[in-house]
Design a protein around this motif. Sequence first.
Motif, short mmCIF file in Angstrom:
data_model
loop_
_atom_site.label_atom_id
_atom_site.label_comp_id
_atom_site.label_asym_id
_atom_site.label_seq_id
_atom_site.Cartn_x
_atom_site.Cartn_y
_atom_site.Cartn_z
N SER A 219 -12.96 -1.60 -24.81
CA SER A 219 -12.85 -2.38 -23.58
C SER A 219 -12.75 -1.41 -22.40
CB SER A 219 -11.63 -3.30 -23.61
OG SER A 219 -10.43 -2.53 -23.73
N TRP A 220 -12.83 -1.95 -21.24
CA TRP A 220 -12.77 -1.12 -20.03
C TRP A 220 -11.69 -1.65 -19.12
CZ3 TRP A 220 -16.08 -2.05 -15.19
CH2 TRP A 220 -15.83 -1.07 -14.23
N ASN A 221 -10.68 -0.82 -18.89
CA ASN A 221 -9.63 -1.16 -17.94
C ASN A 221 -10.04 -0.62 -16.57
OD1 ASN A 221 -7.93 -2.38 -19.84
ND2 ASN A 221 -7.02 -0.43 -20.40
N VAL A 222 -10.37 -1.55 -15.70
CA VAL A 222 -10.84 -1.15 -14.37
C VAL A 222 -9.70 -0.53 -13.59
CG1 VAL A 222 -12.03 -1.92 -12.30
CG2 VAL A 222 -12.43 -3.09 -14.46
N SER A 223 -9.98 0.59 -12.94
CA SER A 223 -8.97 1.24 -12.11
C SER A 223 -8.50 0.30 -11.00
CB SER A 223 -9.56 2.51 -11.49
OG SER A 223 -8.71 3.03 -10.48
N SER A 224 -7.21 0.33 -10.73
CA SER A 224 -6.67 -0.52 -9.66
C SER A 224 -7.31 -0.18 -8.32
CB SER A 224 -5.15 -0.35 -9.57
OG SER A 224 -4.81 1.00 -9.32
N ASN A 225 -7.69 1.09 -8.14
CA ASN A 225 -8.35 1.49 -6.90
C ASN A 225 -9.72 0.84 -6.79
OD1 ASN A 225 -6.23 3.18 -6.11
ND2 ASN A 225 -7.07 4.94 -7.18
N VAL A 226 -10.40 0.72 -7.92
CA VAL A 226 -11.71 0.07 -7.92
C VAL A 226 -11.54 -1.42 -7.67
CG1 VAL A 226 -13.72 -0.50 -9.31
CG2 VAL A 226 -12.73 1.79 -9.43
N GLN A 227 -10.51 -2.01 -8.27
CA GLN A 227 -10.28 -3.44 -8.09
C GLN A 227 -9.98 -3.78 -6.64
OE1 GLN A 227 -7.13 -3.98 -11.03
NE2 GLN A 227 -8.53 -5.12 -12.35
N SER A 228 -9.26 -2.89 -5.97
CA SER A 228 -8.88 -3.15 -4.57
C SER A 228 -9.89 -2.57 -3.59
CB SER A 228 -7.50 -2.56 -4.29
OG SER A 228 -7.51 -1.15 -4.50
N PHE A 229 -10.98 -2.03 -4.11
CA PHE A 229 -11.96 -1.37 -3.24
C PHE A 229 -12.50 -2.33 -2.18
CE2 PHE A 229 -16.32 -0.06 -2.25
CZ PHE A 229 -16.10 1.25 -1.85
N GLN A 230 -12.90 -3.51 -2.61
CA GLN A 230 -13.50 -4.46 -1.67
C GLN A 230 -12.50 -4.98 -0.66
OE1 GLN A 230 -15.31 -7.36 -4.28
NE2 GLN A 230 -17.30 -6.34 -4.13
N THR A 231 -11.24 -5.14 -1.08
CA THR A 231 -10.24 -5.65 -0.14
C THR A 231 -9.71 -4.54 0.76
OG1 THR A 231 -8.54 -5.32 -1.85
CG2 THR A 231 -9.53 -7.51 -1.65
#
Length: 231
Positions: free
Chosen positions: A160-172
């Motif tokens: 599985s792939w745990n998306v980095s929190s920085n990537v998750q918040s990139f758009q916001t």
Amino acid sequence: MANNSFVDIDDVVKNVKSSNAFVEIEHTLAEISENIKRIKKDREENLKSIKETREDIESQIKMTKQKIVNYLDQLQEDILKELSVSVVTERNQIRKLLTSVQQTEKDVTEYQNNLANIKQHASDLQAFLYLKQIEQDVDGKDKLIQTLVENKNLNCTTLSWNVSSNVQSFQTCISTFGEIVVESKLSSISMGSRKNKQAQLTIDSLEHKSKKTENLRGRNITDCSGPAFKW
């Protein structure tokens, strides 16, 4: 009618073309014309500057975007390499175990076939001797299979792939690429200005003379080239 009721228009306009007022008006108009040219040139240069600045800003924006894209491409390449390494490692471990199990299966099948033949064709002594021969080996095979379960070697491997929190918040976190700042700076244009008080006084003097004619409405006025006429 008294003579002072008549005003010779020549006295009003005499030498007006060579007067300071006339010359100052000419100079003022020339200066206005020059100022207009300066303004037009200044505005045209400002338009050119805006065009060049726009092109430069567009280039900077595209370059910044490309840097971000390149950085994200590198991050993507890194995580894909990590994924590839993980897949290869897990597959090798599974295949290694599978090879071992397949060999065990082959050995067990051989033992089963031998036992079936011995049971059908061999004497009791031959059967006894064969059992003693394979007993320890069969026990080892059994322990090997049990160990695989006990040591969790048969656990199902998932990825599985745990998306980095920085990537998750990139758009916001990055809701804009920046802002366009519009500033208004003082122009460096130099404007000409004539303020000749003497010329103004001369104009006032001419106006004062001309006002004398206001009282002549309905009266006779003598033209320099002809008989008197009425307004």
